[in-house]
Motif scaffolding. Structure first.
Motif, mmCIF file in Angstrom:
data_model
loop_
_atom_site.group_PDB
_atom_site.id
_atom_site.type_symbol
_atom_site.label_atom_id
_atom_site.label_comp_id
_atom_site.label_asym_id
_atom_site.label_seq_id
_atom_site.Cartn_x
_atom_site.Cartn_y
_atom_site.Cartn_z
ATOM 1 N N HIS A 167 0.825 -1.209 0.000
ATOM 2 C CA HIS A 167 0.000 0.000 0.000
ATOM 3 C C HIS A 167 0.861 1.262 0.000
ATOM 4 C CE1 HIS A 167 -3.189 2.850 1.367
ATOM 5 N NE2 HIS A 167 -3.856 2.145 0.480
ATOM 6 N N GLU A 168 1.994 1.224 0.666
ATOM 7 C CA GLU A 168 2.918 2.370 0.625
ATOM 8 C C GLU A 168 3.362 2.637 -0.808
ATOM 9 O OE1 GLU A 168 6.144 1.557 3.247
ATOM 10 O OE2 GLU A 168 4.903 1.615 5.064
ATOM 11 N N GLU A 169 3.663 1.564 -1.544
ATOM 12 C CA GLU A 169 4.066 1.696 -2.943
ATOM 13 C C GLU A 169 2.907 2.250 -3.773
ATOM 14 O OE1 GLU A 169 5.272 -2.206 -4.042
ATOM 15 O OE2 GLU A 169 7.172 -2.139 -2.933
ATOM 16 N N TYR A 170 1.698 1.824 -3.449
ATOM 17 C CA TYR A 170 0.501 2.285 -4.142
ATOM 18 C C TYR A 170 0.340 3.804 -3.955
ATOM 19 C CZ TYR A 170 -4.505 3.016 -5.019
ATOM 20 O OH TYR A 170 -5.710 3.497 -5.472
ATOM 21 N N ILE A 171 0.412 4.266 -2.694
ATOM 22 C CA ILE A 171 0.260 5.693 -2.381
ATOM 23 C C ILE A 171 1.356 6.522 -3.064
ATOM 24 C CG2 ILE A 171 0.341 7.397 -0.523
ATOM 25 C CD1 ILE A 171 -2.257 5.793 -0.620
ATOM 26 N N ALA A 173 2.962 5.828 -5.818
ATOM 27 C CA ALA A 173 2.701 5.893 -7.258
ATOM 28 C C ALA A 173 1.601 6.909 -7.566
ATOM 29 C CB ALA A 173 2.305 4.509 -7.780
ATOM 30 N N ILE A 174 0.568 6.934 -6.736
ATOM 31 C CA ILE A 174 -0.532 7.880 -6.930
ATOM 32 C C ILE A 174 -0.009 9.315 -6.824
ATOM 33 C CG2 ILE A 174 -2.685 8.768 -5.936
ATOM 34 C CD1 ILE A 174 -3.096 6.134 -7.381
ATOM 35 N N ARG A 181 0.769 -0.381 -8.848
ATOM 36 C CA ARG A 181 0.724 -1.830 -9.077
ATOM 37 C C ARG A 181 -0.455 -2.403 -8.301
ATOM 38 N NH1 ARG A 181 5.699 -5.599 -7.433
ATOM 39 N NH2 ARG A 181 4.777 -5.406 -5.366
ATOM 40 N N LEU A 182 -1.399 -2.975 -9.023
ATOM 41 C CA LEU A 182 -2.587 -3.553 -8.395
ATOM 42 C C LEU A 182 -2.385 -5.048 -8.187
ATOM 43 C CD1 LEU A 182 -5.300 -1.680 -10.480
ATOM 44 C CD2 LEU A 182 -4.355 -1.037 -8.250
ATOM 45 N N GLN A 183 -3.217 -5.619 -7.322
ATOM 46 C CA GLN A 183 -3.124 -7.038 -6.988
ATOM 47 C C GLN A 183 -4.302 -7.803 -7.587
ATOM 48 O OE1 GLN A 183 -0.393 -8.367 -5.173
ATOM 49 N NE2 GLN A 183 0.305 -6.290 -5.625
ATOM 50 N N LYS A 262 -9.018 -2.484 -0.721
ATOM 51 C CA LYS A 262 -9.823 -1.931 -1.816
ATOM 52 C C LYS A 262 -8.940 -1.203 -2.824
ATOM 53 C CE LYS A 262 -14.415 -1.260 0.185
ATOM 54 N NZ LYS A 262 -15.431 -0.271 0.633
ATOM 55 N N ASP A 263 -8.026 -0.395 -2.311
ATOM 56 C CA ASP A 263 -7.116 0.343 -3.188
ATOM 57 C C ASP A 263 -6.314 -0.605 -4.066
ATOM 58 O OD1 ASP A 263 -7.976 2.753 -2.153
ATOM 59 O OD2 ASP A 263 -6.283 2.967 -0.762
ATOM 60 N N LEU A 264 -5.772 -1.658 -3.441
ATOM 61 C CA LEU A 264 -4.901 -2.585 -4.163
ATOM 62 C C LEU A 264 -5.670 -3.452 -5.159
ATOM 63 C CD1 LEU A 264 -2.530 -3.684 -1.262
ATOM 64 C CD2 LEU A 264 -1.940 -2.261 -3.224
#
Length: 347
Positions: A167-171, A173-174, A181-183, A262-264
């Motif tokens: 999730h840190e990587e997700y945030i 990237a946003i 990167r989604l799961q 949900k984000d991932l």
């Protein structure tokens, strides 16, 4: 000898039309179904336990025929998760040992991690108690998979699926206006199947994905015959619905981690985000095989083969096994048990 066999096969293929061969293959599945229902209809006088066990074995042979060999099928097991939850006993569990090679044993009792389980099957005789069924299902759907693995993959080499790290990587990237990167899987659940002997007045498809039952049917001569009946909840729904429900199941159960999951997943089912774009327009109803042009006489066993394996392909592989999560679960519960034993509060 081999040459003679090959010549014989060539002769058969030349003499029999392709249409006839395919029809015979379909008829073979009808024969399997007929044998199945006849065996299930047998009664063992004054020995109900043996009868029930035999019926479970018969259902087992059906699934062994139609489920790929990469999966194992075990009878009478319990499913566990890394949160310390344990399911009610599962009559038949279909699981993948290639990615999650763990069965925790306690004597002859087997405990299988939820991450590995693809299908959970309940086999019932004539009496079906809807409350017991509902309670049984809730012990399965209440289990939670964990994102917390460290594994080697083809590219980029090593992957760390720790939820917080992902999730840190997700945030990040946003914030950088990059595609995160989604799961493909954030919270998986098993396909739920009920196998029973008779049609019940209550609609049990509310609790299961697939319900198989053996029912009486009258043929043209008004003679009662047994037949296999298949009911599939959400059979008409788009396959993307099934993908999401099996791979991103009920994020609300994770409480503080709900939004991260949900984000991932990349999709919020409640807000319908991206849902319309991703619909495939394919359904499980499209995978039925019929033995007549009017599409009234369904080949139930052959249809089930295609439909169930389509669902298994949506799961494809289970989540990478979260070793750290299970280690923490074992250590935590052992510590609590020792402390309660020391204080005299052990149950």
């Amino acid at each position: 000898m081999t040459k003679h066999k090959d010549e014989k096969k060539d002769n058969i293929s030349n003499k029999v039309s392709r249409e006839k061969v395919i029809h015979r293959l379909a008829e073979n599945y009808e024969s399997i179904e007929s044998s199945l229902v006849k065996q299930l209809g047998l009664e063992t006088p004054n020995h109900h336990l043996t009868t029930g066990t035999n019926r479970e074995d018969i259902w087992l042979t059906l699934f062994q025929r139609i489920i790929p060999r990469k999966f194992c099928i075990e009878q009478g097991v319990f499913i566990i998760d890394s949160y310390g939850n344990i399911s009610a006993e599962v009559d038949l569990a279909v699981f993948d040992e290639q990615y999650t090679p763990y069965i925790f044993n306690y004597g002859t009792i087997k405990f299988i991690p939820i991450e590995a389980v693809a299908v959970a099957i309940q086999c019932k005789s004539k009496s079906v108690d809807s409350k017991n069924i509902k309670d049984w299902v809730s012990t399965i759907t209440g289990l939670k998979t964990a994102l917390n693995a460290f594994a080697r993959i083809q590219s980029p080499g090593l992957i760390d699926t720790n939820l917080d790290k992902l999730h840190e990587e997700y945030i990040k990237a946003i914030k950088e206006n990059k595609s995160p990167r989604l799961q493909a899987q954030t919270s998986t659940r098993p396909i739920l199947i009920l196998c029973k002997l008779s049609n019940s007045a209550e609609d049990l498809t509310n609790y299961f994905d697939i319900v198989l039952s053996v029912a009486d049917d009258k043929n043209v001569d008004n003679v009662k015959e047994l037949q296999l009946v298949k009911e599939i909840k959400n059979e008409k729904k788009d396959l993307f619905y099934w993908y999401y429900d099996l791979n991103h199941y009920k994020h609300k159960r994770y409480e503080k981690d709900e939004q991260k999951l949900k984000d991932l997943s990349g999709i919020d089912m409640e807000k319908n985000t991206e849902l319309k774009k991703r619909q495939s327009k394919r359904t499980l109803q499209d995978l039925k095989v019929y033995m007549d042009p009017g599409r009234k006489n369904e080949n139930v066993t052959l249809s089930l083969t295609f439909q169930l394996n389509q669902l298994l392909m949506l799961i494809n592989n289970p989540l990478f096994f979260p070793h750290q999560s299970y280690v923490e679960m074992f250590n935590g519960h052992i510590k609590k048990y020792k402390e309660s034993k020391k204080s005299g509060k052990t149950k």
